[in-house]
Write an enzyme that holds these catalytic residues in place. Structure first.
Site, PDB file in Angstrom:
ATOM      1  N   LYS A 133       0.820  -1.216   0.000  1.00  0.00           N
ATOM      2  CA  LYS A 133       0.000   0.000   0.000  1.00  0.00           C
ATOM      3  C   LYS A 133       0.854   1.266   0.000  1.00  0.00           C
ATOM      4  O   LYS A 133       0.344   2.355  -0.263  1.00  0.00           O
ATOM      5  CB  LYS A 133      -0.968   0.006   1.174  1.00  0.00           C
ATOM      6  CG  LYS A 133      -0.337   0.182   2.542  1.00  0.00           C
ATOM      7  CD  LYS A 133      -1.417   0.277   3.609  1.00  0.00           C
ATOM      8  CE  LYS A 133      -0.817   0.499   4.986  1.00  0.00           C
ATOM      9  NZ  LYS A 133      -1.855   0.653   6.024  1.00  0.00           N
ATOM     10  N   ARG A 163      -7.735   8.401   3.393  1.00  0.00           N
ATOM     11  CA  ARG A 163      -8.793   7.411   3.131  1.00  0.00           C
ATOM     12  C   ARG A 163      -9.566   7.117   4.410  1.00  0.00           C
ATOM     13  O   ARG A 163     -10.809   7.110   4.420  1.00  0.00           O
ATOM     14  CB  ARG A 163      -8.168   6.121   2.586  1.00  0.00           C
ATOM     15  CG  ARG A 163      -9.164   4.951   2.491  1.00  0.00           C
ATOM     16  CD  ARG A 163      -8.439   3.642   2.237  1.00  0.00           C
ATOM     17  NE  ARG A 163      -7.556   3.272   3.333  1.00  0.00           N
ATOM     18  CZ  ARG A 163      -7.941   2.597   4.417  1.00  0.00           C
ATOM     19  NH1 ARG A 163      -9.198   2.210   4.563  1.00  0.00           N
ATOM     20  NH2 ARG A 163      -7.069   2.291   5.368  1.00  0.00           N
ATOM     21  N   ARG A 164      -8.840   6.848   5.485  1.00  0.00           N
ATOM     22  CA  ARG A 164      -9.512   6.570   6.754  1.00  0.00           C
ATOM     23  C   ARG A 164     -10.253   7.811   7.252  1.00  0.00           C
ATOM     24  O   ARG A 164     -11.387   7.719   7.731  1.00  0.00           O
ATOM     25  CB  ARG A 164      -8.495   6.105   7.808  1.00  0.00           C
ATOM     26  CG  ARG A 164      -7.963   4.693   7.559  1.00  0.00           C
ATOM     27  CD  ARG A 164      -7.093   4.215   8.708  1.00  0.00           C
ATOM     28  NE  ARG A 164      -6.583   2.871   8.465  1.00  0.00           N
ATOM     29  CZ  ARG A 164      -5.292   2.533   8.500  1.00  0.00           C
ATOM     30  NH1 ARG A 164      -4.388   3.454   8.774  1.00  0.00           N
ATOM     31  NH2 ARG A 164      -4.916   1.300   8.257  1.00  0.00           N
ATOM     32  N   ARG A 188       0.647  11.150  12.941  1.00  0.00           N
ATOM     33  CA  ARG A 188       1.814  10.493  12.355  1.00  0.00           C
ATOM     34  C   ARG A 188       2.538   9.624  13.366  1.00  0.00           C
ATOM     35  O   ARG A 188       2.338   9.719  14.566  1.00  0.00           O
ATOM     36  CB  ARG A 188       2.776  11.555  11.815  1.00  0.00           C
ATOM     37  CG  ARG A 188       2.340  12.256  10.545  1.00  0.00           C
ATOM     38  CD  ARG A 188       2.359  11.333   9.332  1.00  0.00           C
ATOM     39  NE  ARG A 188       3.578  10.542   9.269  1.00  0.00           N
ATOM     40  CZ  ARG A 188       4.772  10.994   8.878  1.00  0.00           C
ATOM     41  NH1 ARG A 188       4.895  12.254   8.505  1.00  0.00           N
ATOM     42  NH2 ARG A 188       5.814  10.198   8.829  1.00  0.00           N
ATOM     43  N   ARG A 212       2.041   5.680  17.763  1.00  0.00           N
ATOM     44  CA  ARG A 212       0.617   5.987  17.759  1.00  0.00           C
ATOM     45  C   ARG A 212      -0.113   5.340  18.937  1.00  0.00           C
ATOM     46  O   ARG A 212      -1.022   5.926  19.516  1.00  0.00           O
ATOM     47  CB  ARG A 212      -0.004   5.567  16.421  1.00  0.00           C
ATOM     48  CG  ARG A 212       0.292   6.567  15.309  1.00  0.00           C
ATOM     49  CD  ARG A 212      -0.355   6.192  14.005  1.00  0.00           C
ATOM     50  NE  ARG A 212       0.477   5.301  13.217  1.00  0.00           N
ATOM     51  CZ  ARG A 212       0.126   4.809  12.042  1.00  0.00           C
ATOM     52  NH1 ARG A 212      -1.051   5.082  11.527  1.00  0.00           N
ATOM     53  NH2 ARG A 212       0.950   4.011  11.377  1.00  0.00           N
ATOM     54  N   CYS A 248      -1.085   9.747  -1.589  1.00  0.00           N
ATOM     55  CA  CYS A 248      -1.492  10.052  -0.225  1.00  0.00           C
ATOM     56  C   CYS A 248      -2.386  11.280  -0.167  1.00  0.00           C
ATOM     57  O   CYS A 248      -2.927  11.614   0.880  1.00  0.00           O
ATOM     58  CB  CYS A 248      -0.251  10.278   0.647  1.00  0.00           C
ATOM     59  SG  CYS A 248       0.668   8.780   1.029  1.00  0.00           S
TER      60      CYS A 248
END
Length: 313
Positions: free
Chosen positions: A86, A134-135, A152, A158, A245
């Site tokens: 991806k 996208r999310r 990020r 995260r 992106c």
């Protein structure tokens, strides 16, 4: 020469990237009868690893995680590069190709939160962190009342931010969590039907030099037929939509009994509008299926829709 490695693998240095490189090494060892010590893993820091102060969509997109590794591949410092599929741009540098797609993991997105057991149960005004446009768009499509911020960092970073209360929830690829042995931290797995994954999600791919017949032969031994057909479809769709992106695009191809079924979509950045399509055909026509699906989305979306998407990005 006795000290020359059998194969040199280039990779990023994150925990997940190293898992992927070691997985490729183990497959090559098993298929070709090579000792693990004969295959060297070279860690290469990329521009994407260095940029932590702004969204990648503002800094240049997917190629930021591959540029330095591909440079090492082109100059012969490594024999192959291992990537998350991806993360791969649809256009590769001259002289390089994707020579293997490994068996695909679970493609679903994982939702993580100490606040609510499901994404739909988050309180109004909750803050969700995600670096993926996208999310972000799909979250806001389902929950326009919550705030989505850029988030990020590698998986560990995260998770630490989530634990510290920087956000109320975040999302990660379930495949990566499984590979890192932290699948038990998932709060909810989102159905691929309701929350379409990134194109290429869950798949590890190998990049090598065109014309390097020895390496091509080694990679043919670990290439997965189903994953290749699915990824060729998805990458063709992405290529048609000029995916990066900076564009909220999602899609998933499924291979079964020599056939491919595909569903793909493009969203406005706030999730307020979406155009999607479904298409099926023979696996041997994988790239054509993805291309036609992309053409259908572009035709239905129209110039104004796509211009708005790209202008926002």
């Amino acid at each position: 020469m006795p000290n020359t490695p059998f194969l040199r693998i280039g990779t990023r240095g994150s925990a997940l990237a190293l898992w992927q490189a070691e997985h490729v090494r183990d497959l090559v060892c098993r298929v070709h009868g090579v000792g693990r010590d004969d295959i060297h893993i070279e860690i290469i820091r990329t521009t994407g690893d260095r940029i932590t102060d702004r969204p990648l969509s503002e800094a240049g997109g997917k190629g930021l995680f591959t540029k330095e590794i591909e440079e090492a591949l082109i100059c012969g410092a490594v024999d192959i590069a291992v990537h998350s599929a991806k993360d791969m741009p649809t256009e590769l540098p001259d002289g390089l190709e994707l020579s293997a797609f490994l068996e695909r993991e679970d493609v679903r997105d994982a939702y993580l939160s100490p606040v609510a057991e499901r994404l739909v149960d988050l309180p109004r005004g909750a803050v969700v962190g995600s670096a993926s446009l996208r999310r972000q768009a799909q979250i806001q499509r389902r929950r326009p009342d919550i705030k989505v911020i850029n988030f990020r960092g590698n998986v560990g970073t995260r998770l630490d931010k989530l634990a510290n209360g920087d956000v109320d929830a975040t999302m990660l690829a379930f495949a990566g969590m499984k590979r890192l042995g932290i699948a038990d931290q998932v709060t909810e797995l989102l159905s691929e039907d309701e929350f379409l994954p990134a194109l290429g999600q869950g798949c590890v791919c190998v990049e090598s030099r065109i014309g390097d017949e020895r390496t091509a032969g080694l990679m043919a031994g670990i290439d997965d037929e189903a994953a290749r057909a699915e990824l060729l479809t998805e990458r063709a769709f992405l290529r048609m939509l000029d995916g990066s992106c900076r564009t909220p695009i999602a899609g998933l191809a499924r291979f079964a009994r020599g056939k491919i079924s595909f569903r793909g979509l493009v969203l406005q950045h706030d999730g307020s509008a979406v155009v999607e399509t479904e298409l099926a055909g023979k696996a041997e026509d994988a790239e054509a299926i993805g291309t036609v699906a992309g053409e259908k989305v572009l035709q239905e979306a129209g110039e104004d829709f796509m211009a708005a998407v790209r202008a926002h990005g």
